[in-house]
Motif scaffolding. Sequence first.
Motif, PDB file in Angstrom:
ATOM      1  N   LEU A  87      -0.922  -4.899 -43.481  1.00 28.58           N
ATOM      2  CA  LEU A  87      -2.124  -4.424 -42.801  1.00 28.58           C
ATOM      3  C   LEU A  87      -1.876  -3.159 -41.973  1.00 28.58           C
ATOM      4  O   LEU A  87      -2.650  -2.199 -42.049  1.00 28.58           O
ATOM      5  CB  LEU A  87      -2.679  -5.528 -41.895  1.00 28.58           C
ATOM      6  N   VAL A  88      -0.808  -3.131 -41.201  1.00 24.50           N
ATOM      7  CA  VAL A  88      -0.564  -2.019 -40.282  1.00 24.50           C
ATOM      8  C   VAL A  88      -0.432  -0.668 -41.006  1.00 24.50           C
ATOM      9  O   VAL A  88      -1.096   0.303 -40.615  1.00 24.50           O
ATOM     10  CB  VAL A  88       0.655  -2.303 -39.372  1.00 24.50           C
ATOM     11  N   PRO A  89       0.370  -0.557 -42.069  1.00 20.08           N
ATOM     12  CA  PRO A  89       0.449   0.744 -42.747  1.00 20.08           C
ATOM     13  C   PRO A  89      -0.888   1.200 -43.334  1.00 20.08           C
ATOM     14  O   PRO A  89      -1.202   2.393 -43.310  1.00 20.08           O
ATOM     15  CB  PRO A  89       1.474   0.521 -43.859  1.00 20.08           C
ATOM     16  N   VAL A  90      -1.673   0.249 -43.836  1.00 19.73           N
ATOM     17  CA  VAL A  90      -2.985   0.602 -44.389  1.00 19.73           C
ATOM     18  C   VAL A  90      -3.894   1.113 -43.269  1.00 19.73           C
ATOM     19  O   VAL A  90      -4.563   2.142 -43.417  1.00 19.73           O
ATOM     20  CB  VAL A  90      -3.626  -0.600 -45.119  1.00 19.73           C
ATOM     21  N   LEU A  91      -3.908   0.422 -42.144  1.00 16.04           N
ATOM     22  CA  LEU A  91      -4.725   0.857 -41.003  1.00 16.04           C
ATOM     23  C   LEU A  91      -4.286   2.234 -40.501  1.00 16.04           C
ATOM     24  O   LEU A  91      -5.124   3.095 -40.220  1.00 16.04           O
ATOM     25  CB  LEU A  91      -4.651  -0.164 -39.867  1.00 16.04           C
TER      26      LEU A  91
END
Length: 125
Positions: free
Chosen positions: A44-48
């Motif tokens: 989730l974090v890299p996509v965000l």
Amino acid sequence: VGLSSGTDSRGRSADRNPRSVTRRRSDVKRFWEATRPYSFTAALVPVLLGFAATRTIPVGPFLVVLVGAISAQTIANVVNDLYDARTGLDRPDNAGAMNALVRGIVSEKEARAIVLVASAIALVC
């Protein structure tokens, strides 16, 4: 329609057996646990961050990329569990063992099925 199995007026399965509904729910819960959802923040974090860097977040592409990233994380988690169970790295006596195979939550066949479904989803995304 009562609690018996059969078909409804349209010829569809009318399984109203409470035990089969409970089994399906427990299967979903077991499969969900086998994916190690607590680790999905790694997807989730890299996509965000990537979408935040663009200063716009188009909902459609964001959701497709997010589902693909979570599917890839699921593949990594379950394949890791398969390998660790086969090689003996994870054992039931390991402190804090998270391996769903070793703990008997899912079978090897079910774990492979999870990998195949997650792979198909990732390929589509």
